[in-house]
Design a protein around this motif. Sequence first.
Motif: not given
Lengths: 297, 300
Positions: B17-35
């Motif tokens: 998997x690419x580290x900066x796939x769209x999926x990863x950006x959304x996933x970590x983005x949401x988790x970072x916001x919630x955190x």
Amino acid sequence: MSSKPMRKRMLRNVNAKIAAIPMIITTLVVFVGGTIWSVVYAFTGSKLLPKLKFVGFDQFDRLWSNSRWMVSIENLMWYGIFALVFTIAVGFLLAVLLDQKIRFEDTFRTILLYPFALSFIVTGLVWQWLLNPELGIQAVVRGMGWTSFTFDPLYTPELVLVGLLMAGLWQGTGFVMCIMLAGLRGIDEDIWKASRVDGISKWKTYLFVVIPMMRPVFITTLVIVAAGIIKLYDLVVAMTSGGPGNSSQVPAMYVYDYMFQAQNLGQGLAASTMMLLSVLIVLIPWAYLEFGGKKRG
Amino acid sequence: MADATANLSGPRGPKPRKALSRRNIILYGILALVSLYYILPLWVMVMTSLKGMPEIRMGNIFAPPVEITFEPWVKAWSSACTGLNCDGLSRGFWNSIQILIPSVILSIAIASVNGYALINWKFKGSEVFFTILIFGSFIPYQIMLYPIVILLREMGIYGTLWGLVLVHSVFGMPILTLLFRNYFSSVPEELFKAARVDGAGFWGIYFRIMLPMSLPIFVVAVILQVTGIWNDFLFGVVFTKPDLYPMTVQLNNIVNSVQGVKEYNVNMAATMLTGLVPLIIYFASGKLFVRGIAAGAVKG
């Protein structure tokens, strides 16, 4: 019948029985005895001290015609519905996100769960400070240039439940997430392989396969969260003390005030009996589903 | 077999998997916001407690202090007022410690023996008592408050720390008994039988076999009880007197007192001090804390 086998039976396991005495006393005297005592005295006109002078349903009539009690019930209902839906939906979504084999899972989980370790008093006081109209979030947003921004739930009767919910959800969602995550981990890896082979998309697998499989987890969570919501007390005391006016009163507060402050014991006991009843409404169907079915099966 | 593996000569293993796939950006983005949402209150609490009052009135609650001061902490600990007492939260802290230690020991001692008896020494009716115990844990405490007041008064310990210790032991029993019962049920029965053959009795097996084998679950129980009892408010208010109020009750009285000018920095320092004990337990215990709450959720 000779008494010998009888005595022998009593003496069997005698150490275990002695060890279980605290449990037996707790269940019989405190849980069963205490509950029955309270329900019985809810039908008396006890004021400062418990007196066995029965007055029928008088206390309940008075309870249900008391506007403060009606507000309490309404508040609990709205708070309960929103808290249940949000904690469970958000808790589940967060668990799904954490279950995507991500990095730093432990870090995220630690952050999402830490409020659960704090007391409702601490939670309530922090959020009271954040929602402070002159210095809190409202002031910060206004300071950034949006001068007409208004968000002052704790001093607005119509919005006070929103303030309570913000704090309550912050404290409790991590707990639900943890249970849900454990539930997701309990699902067989083969399910995922099978759905991949069949070409079913991930979100569809969650919706139509995983969630139905996790039904017991959802039900257990629902019961635990619901039973906790009915006890809601400390958070309200810390955040609003029931105010502004009577707008954030809850049943547990009513019980405490009538029992220990207003010296109207019968009324307090009637209110606590209603609380018991509401828990039973949640509990009995659950117990029936959980245990009733199995025995027959 | 060799042919079979030779034929699979294409790329193997999962698709990288690419580290900066769209999926990863959304996933970590949401988790970072919630955190961020989860961390902010703690951040604000600490920052406010380190500022002076003039700075709080002028500035932004999210901003770190320009000038760090520990005075609010000192004041919260040693001279904040509740009613006529002006000796700070330290009084509540020591009360809570005095309540905590005997409650934790007593409740765990009772519940672990219970769990052991329920698994290995079933007697007639033992399951009935256990069922009532578990159901009792769902019943709102409010319905049992007054009968307990009467019981404690009869015993002459109403309003004392020992009364509260007893109450905590009683209400800690359901969850802890469940915890120990579930744990002991996973201990192989052969072990128990072997010990019986060797002539060990109820207490012998408990102290020589069960206890040493189940230290992790004791740690879980301690974590559960320490945070639970420390955070209690209702029982503290109902069963003790103002001089003996636990820390949470005193904290609420300090912060929500109507008299005087509000000192938000002292309030937040006091809140932080009260939250510190469970937070330390939480961050130090890590996965064991999670195990404790999972044990509470999983049906027995």
